[in-house]
Scaffold this motif. Structure first.
Motif, PDB file in Angstrom:
ATOM      1  N   LEU A  41      -2.064   6.495  -7.437  1.00 55.79           N
ATOM      2  CA  LEU A  41      -3.108   5.513  -7.727  1.00 55.79           C
ATOM      3  C   LEU A  41      -4.478   5.988  -7.239  1.00 55.79           C
ATOM      4  CD1 LEU A  41      -1.223   2.181  -6.963  1.00 55.79           C
ATOM      5  CD2 LEU A  41      -1.767   3.159  -9.201  1.00 55.79           C
ATOM      6  N   GLU A  42      -4.522   6.620  -6.074  1.00 57.36           N
ATOM      7  CA  GLU A  42      -5.792   7.132  -5.556  1.00 57.36           C
ATOM      8  C   GLU A  42      -6.336   8.247  -6.440  1.00 57.36           C
ATOM      9  OE1 GLU A  42      -4.650   8.136  -1.571  1.00 57.36           O
ATOM     10  OE2 GLU A  42      -4.881   6.061  -0.865  1.00 57.36           O
ATOM     11  N   GLN A  43      -5.449   9.093  -6.948  1.00 53.55           N
ATOM     12  CA  GLN A  43      -5.885  10.152  -7.862  1.00 53.55           C
ATOM     13  C   GLN A  43      -6.485   9.550  -9.129  1.00 53.55           C
ATOM     14  OE1 GLN A  43      -5.924  13.589  -7.427  1.00 53.55           O
ATOM     15  NE2 GLN A  43      -5.552  12.976  -5.320  1.00 53.55           N
ATOM     16  N   ILE A  70      -7.974  -3.163  -5.851  1.00 53.99           N
ATOM     17  CA  ILE A  70      -6.747  -2.800  -6.565  1.00 53.99           C
ATOM     18  C   ILE A  70      -5.833  -1.984  -5.658  1.00 53.99           C
ATOM     19  CG2 ILE A  70      -5.813  -1.384  -8.445  1.00 53.99           C
ATOM     20  CD1 ILE A  70      -8.350  -2.222 -10.061  1.00 53.99           C
ATOM     21  N   LEU A  71      -6.395  -0.989  -4.971  1.00 55.81           N
ATOM     22  CA  LEU A  71      -5.586  -0.151  -4.075  1.00 55.81           C
ATOM     23  C   LEU A  71      -5.042  -0.965  -2.900  1.00 55.81           C
ATOM     24  CD1 LEU A  71      -7.693   3.138  -4.054  1.00 55.81           C
ATOM     25  CD2 LEU A  71      -5.581   2.677  -5.310  1.00 55.81           C
ATOM     26  N   GLN A  74       3.253   0.470  -9.241  1.00 55.19           N
ATOM     27  CA  GLN A  74       2.507   1.623  -9.741  1.00 55.19           C
ATOM     28  C   GLN A  74       1.989   1.354 -11.160  1.00 55.19           C
ATOM     29  OE1 GLN A  74       4.501   5.388  -9.495  1.00 55.19           O
ATOM     30  NE2 GLN A  74       2.893   6.448 -10.598  1.00 55.19           N
ATOM     31  N   HIS A  75       2.834   0.796 -12.016  1.00 56.62           N
ATOM     32  CA  HIS A  75       2.409   0.498 -13.387  1.00 56.62           C
ATOM     33  C   HIS A  75       1.269  -0.522 -13.405  1.00 56.62           C
ATOM     34  CE1 HIS A  75       6.077   2.592 -14.466  1.00 56.62           C
ATOM     35  NE2 HIS A  75       5.646   2.624 -15.713  1.00 56.62           N
ATOM     36  N   ALA A 109      -4.433  -1.701 -14.160  1.00 57.02           N
ATOM     37  CA  ALA A 109      -5.682  -2.265 -13.671  1.00 57.02           C
ATOM     38  C   ALA A 109      -6.781  -1.211 -13.618  1.00 57.02           C
ATOM     39  CB  ALA A 109      -5.474  -2.894 -12.280  1.00 57.02           C
ATOM     40  N   LEU A 110      -6.448  -0.024 -13.143  1.00 59.26           N
ATOM     41  CA  LEU A 110      -7.446   1.049 -13.083  1.00 59.26           C
ATOM     42  C   LEU A 110      -7.849   1.511 -14.479  1.00 59.26           C
ATOM     43  CD1 LEU A 110      -5.969   3.052 -10.087  1.00 59.26           C
ATOM     44  CD2 LEU A 110      -8.101   1.731 -10.097  1.00 59.26           C
TER      45      LEU A 110
END
Length: 120
Positions: free
Chosen positions: A53-55, A71-72, A103-104, A109-110
């Motif tokens: 997610l950070e990537q 979000i994170l 994760q999905h 969201a991202l």
């Protein structure tokens, strides 16, 4: 972008994790080993999901930093809930399903944030 849609999903995931397993207490050395192995798995898998997610978040425009952080943060909170269910139920499969859903959701969201930022 509002994160209101995440709350119902968290409630559903928590309810599903709770209803799918039975609350058990370790009754012997084998149960203790299984519980420790589950904890190690949770730590490793949580780190992996957060890394992914950070990537993805790194490609979101900087002006959305507050939303990305939210979000994170929510994803991390949900992963901790998944790990808590694992500790109670010792159900590795349920844990993986739970973290996969987190994760999905985070990626969706991202992606939506990226699309919204690109459309402005």
């Amino acid at each position: 972008m509002s994160l209101k849609w995440i709350v119902p999903v968290v409630v559903v995931l928590a309810a599903a994790a709770w209803s799918m397993g039975e609350q058990t207490q370790p009754q012997g050395p084998a149960d203790e080993v299984q519980l420790q192995a589950g904890g190690n798995l949770a730590d490793q898998h949580q780190a992996l999901v957060l890394h992914v997610l950070e990537q993805r978040a790194a490609s979101v425009p900087a002006e959305n930093a507050d939303t990305v952080a939210a979000i994170l943060g929510e994803s991390e909170h949900q992963l901790e809930a998944c790990a808590a269910a694992l500790a109670v139920h010792q159900q590795v499969w349920q844990y993986k399903v739970c973290t996969s859903a987190v994760q999905h959701q985070g990626m969706a969201a991202l992606n939506a944030l990226q699309a919204t930022a690109g459309a402005v």
